[in-house]
Design a protein around this motif. Structure first.
Motif, short mmCIF file in Angstrom:
data_model
loop_
_atom_site.label_atom_id
_atom_site.label_comp_id
_atom_site.label_asym_id
_atom_site.label_seq_id
_atom_site.Cartn_x
_atom_site.Cartn_y
_atom_site.Cartn_z
N HIS A 302 4.83 -3.49 -10.07
CA HIS A 302 4.88 -2.27 -9.25
C HIS A 302 4.77 -2.62 -7.78
O HIS A 302 5.52 -2.13 -6.96
N VAL A 303 3.80 -3.47 -7.49
CA VAL A 303 3.55 -3.78 -6.08
C VAL A 303 4.74 -4.49 -5.45
O VAL A 303 5.13 -4.16 -4.33
N SER A 304 5.36 -5.41 -6.19
CA SER A 304 6.47 -6.11 -5.56
C SER A 304 7.63 -5.15 -5.31
O SER A 304 8.34 -5.26 -4.31
N ALA A 305 7.80 -4.15 -6.20
CA ALA A 305 8.85 -3.15 -5.98
C ALA A 305 8.51 -2.23 -4.81
O ALA A 305 9.36 -1.92 -3.97
N ILE A 306 7.23 -1.81 -4.73
CA ILE A 306 6.77 -0.95 -3.64
C ILE A 306 7.02 -1.61 -2.28
O ILE A 306 7.37 -0.95 -1.31
N LEU A 307 6.81 -2.93 -2.26
CA LEU A 307 7.03 -3.67 -1.01
C LEU A 307 8.48 -3.56 -0.56
O LEU A 307 8.77 -3.50 0.62
N LYS A 308 9.38 -3.51 -1.55
CA LYS A 308 10.80 -3.41 -1.20
C LYS A 308 11.16 -1.99 -0.82
O LYS A 308 11.86 -1.75 0.15
N ASP A 309 10.67 -1.03 -1.60
CA ASP A 309 10.94 0.37 -1.31
C ASP A 309 9.92 1.25 -2.03
O ASP A 309 9.87 1.26 -3.27
N PRO A 310 9.11 2.00 -1.28
CA PRO A 310 8.03 2.80 -1.90
C PRO A 310 8.54 3.80 -2.93
O PRO A 310 7.81 4.18 -3.84
N ARG A 311 9.80 4.22 -2.80
CA ARG A 311 10.33 5.22 -3.74
C ARG A 311 10.37 4.70 -5.18
O ARG A 311 10.48 5.48 -6.12
N THR A 312 10.28 3.37 -5.35
CA THR A 312 10.36 2.84 -6.70
C THR A 312 9.22 3.31 -7.59
O THR A 312 9.39 3.48 -8.79
N TYR A 313 8.02 3.50 -6.99
CA TYR A 313 6.89 3.96 -7.82
C TYR A 313 6.10 5.11 -7.18
O TYR A 313 4.93 5.30 -7.49
N GLU A 314 6.72 5.86 -6.25
CA GLU A 314 6.00 6.99 -5.66
C GLU A 314 6.93 8.20 -5.64
O GLU A 314 8.07 8.11 -5.18
N HIS A 315 6.45 9.35 -6.15
CA HIS A 315 7.33 10.52 -6.23
C HIS A 315 7.49 11.22 -4.89
O HIS A 315 8.46 11.93 -4.67
N ILE A 316 6.48 11.06 -4.00
CA ILE A 316 6.65 11.58 -2.62
C ILE A 316 5.96 10.59 -1.67
O ILE A 316 5.20 9.73 -2.11
N ASP A 317 6.19 10.77 -0.40
CA ASP A 317 5.49 9.98 0.60
C ASP A 317 4.05 10.51 0.68
O ASP A 317 3.83 11.68 0.97
N PRO A 318 3.04 9.65 0.42
CA PRO A 318 1.65 10.13 0.41
C PRO A 318 1.24 10.82 1.72
O PRO A 318 0.38 11.71 1.70
N ALA A 319 1.84 10.44 2.83
CA ALA A 319 1.47 11.03 4.11
C ALA A 319 1.74 12.53 4.17
O ALA A 319 1.09 13.26 4.91
N LEU A 320 2.69 13.01 3.35
CA LEU A 320 3.01 14.45 3.36
C LEU A 320 1.81 15.30 2.98
O LEU A 320 1.69 16.45 3.39
#
Ligand SMILES: [Zn+2]
Length: 522
Positions: A302-320
């Motif tokens: 998960h982490v290596s994918a998140i590093l490439k693009d957060p959309r891989t394991y996050e349904h929205i941007d947490p900052a929202l």
């Protein structure tokens, strides 16, 4: 964009949750915060039921609110009593609000069994009460208690109760799933039936007994309601109310409705924690959208994918929703977690791979010994700095001694004596405490206070001890986790040893060292 009104009942229905207790002052603070964030309604309490709620209504009158209407809650008049003589209704008027939320019975079983009156009298009670409050100039929201269960038992009568409220002049008619037992499909179908029969704006009020309160509220909105009731963090009776911290972002980001302003949505995480703080309940770390774990990543893949693009394991941007992404360091961690952490902490990524791998090995070795860094980001960062930077610790322990004296017929005595070097100086202090760890904490603070006055603001907020290999009995390894806060942020630190005092010392020393490090960075 269609607007959905948000009606918060944390202060009334939410405070009926087990373990939730707000003072009148807490209630005022929460109401003001909800108002600032653009909530449309804030239900303050039931003035007829207790003096604390009345105190809230007295105090909130001193504030000018910018957005929210404060609502007082109450029931329809009692059977056989003229509405203007009903004690509850008088209290409600005495609260001095512009909005009244009146609940009445929709289920024939409740009318005849619980209330012990006739079906006709119940209709008159609803119409009289709503009509009387309207004649006094109030906005009236009618909460149809047990509406869905009532509708399933006797649809015609349940609808007749709503029509009585409409005849009285209700501004909103809110359908309640009071027992929380309905399913989303049932909710949607029944809302549509009511929609066809009633001219008034409809609302929904769900409880979470089947863990469907959020789904049911969303289904109701899709079927045509424009007013949603719920509580912050889903606090409420039994399994709780519909959780507004999930409903609001779902309505906004998934369905595209207008609820509270986007800028307020970015304060949702803070609001959730603020309310749990005042309710004196631990925040639920796994709560969707606003929980500390809602955007926490642990698995190496998960982490290596998140590093490439957060959309891989996050349904929205947490900052929202004002939350943040966290990468956890644990035995599952691969190189990618570490690289992410290094980047997050502004460490030079060009550090040779060899160094990074060696550091990873060190973490794994510490985890074997019983350290966990998931709840101890403070200790982790210190470890990292010690390994990579020429980190200068703010103090160095020379020796420490703890004395405990147990005597018959007198309270147990604990004292800690510490010798440390701070810069070029040697400090030697002693302090008492209500236990050995408290004495240690006191002595450490006493020694450092003159050098670092900032530590006065740092408070130990949580102290947890966990025995790791219970089979070893009193010789077992223990892990101490400490949470410290300075009013702005909080951080966790960890210590591990077969000696509980040593483990506590490690966690305590890290907590102060990390707090000072962060203060320097400001
Ligand atoms: Zn309720």
């Amino acid at each position: 964009m269609a607007v959905v009104e948000i009606y918060d009942t944390t202060l009334r229905d939410g405070s009926q949750g087990e373990g939730v207790s707000f003072s009148a002052e807490d209630k005022v603070k929460i109401a003001l915060r909800l108002d600032k964030m653009g909530f449309h309604f804030v239900e303050g309490g039931w003035p007829g039921s207790n003096p604390k709620d009345m105190a809230f209504f007295q105090r909130i009158k001193n504030y000018r609110l910018s957005c929210a209407r404060i609502a007082a809650f109450g029931s329809t008049r009692k059977p056989g009593v003229p509405v203007q003589e009903d004690a509850n209704i008088r209290c409600l008027l005495a609260a001095g609000v512009s909005t009244a939320t009146i609940f009445g019975k929709s289920w024939d079983l409740h009318v005849t069994r619980a209330l012990g009156t006739t079906l006709e009298e119940n209709l008159a009670m609803i119409e009289d009460t709503v009509g009387y409050l309207k004649s006094r100039g109030l906005m009236v929201i009618y909460d149809a208690e047990h509406f869905f269960d009532g509708f399933k038992a006797n649809a015609e009568y349940a609808l007749a109760t709503l029509k009585a409220a409409v005849r009285g002049g209700a501004d909103r008619v809110v359908l309640c799933d009071t027992n929380g037992g309905s399913l989303p499909e049932e909710i949607a179908a029944i809302v549509r039936r009511v929609r066809d029969e009633l001219p008034t704006a409809l609302g929904i009020h769900c409880h979470n007994d089947c863990e469907l309160a959020v789904a049911n509220s969303l289904a109701a909105v899709q079927a045509g309601v424009t007013h949603v009731q719920g509580t912050i963090n889903g606090y409420g009776e039994r399994c709780g109310n519909a959780n507004l911290c999930s409903i609001i972002p779902n309505l906004t980001f998934k369905y595209g409705y207008e609820t509270i302003p986007r800028s307020s949505l970015a304060q949702l995480t803070e609001l959730s924690r603020y309310v749990s703080e005042l309710a004196n309940l631990h925040p639920n770390t796994h709560q969707p959208y606003v929980g500390a774990s809602a955007f926490a990543h642990k698995g190496g893949v998960h982490v290596s994918a998140i590093l490439k693009d957060p959309r891989t394991y996050e349904h929205i941007d947490p900052a929202l929703v004002g939350n943040r992404r966290r990468v956890l360091v644990s035995e599952l961690s691969g190189l990618s977690n570490l690289l992410y952490k290094l980047k997050e902490l502004n460490f030079n990524l060009d550090a040779s791979q060899e160094d990074t791998r060696r550091f990873l090995e060190e973490i794994k070795e510490l985890e074997n010994q019983g350290y966990v860094f998931e709840g101890a980001e403070g200790s982790f960062e210190l470890l990292l700095r010690r390994a990579y930077h020429n980190y200068r610790p703010p103090f160095k322990l020379e020796s420490l001694r703890v004395i405990i004296e147990l005597k018959e017929n007198s309270p147990v005595y604990s004292e800690a004596i510490i010798k440390m070097t701070v810069g070029d100086e040697v400090v030697h202090t002693a302090a008492e405490g209500n236990g050995p760890v408290n004495a240690l904490d006191n002595a450490l603070r006493k020694a450092l206070e003159i050098f670092y006055p900032d530590i006065r603001r740092m408070q130990l907020t949580d102290y947890k001890v966990r025995v790791l290999d219970e089979k070893d009995g009193t010789g077992a390894v223990v892990r101490v986790l400490i949470e410290t806060g300075d009013g702005e942020r909080s951080w966790g630190t960890v210590g591990v040893s077969t000696n509980i005092i040593e483990a506590s010392w490690q966690a305590l020393a890290d907590s102060i060292a990390y707090g000072l490090l962060k203060n320097n960075e400001k």
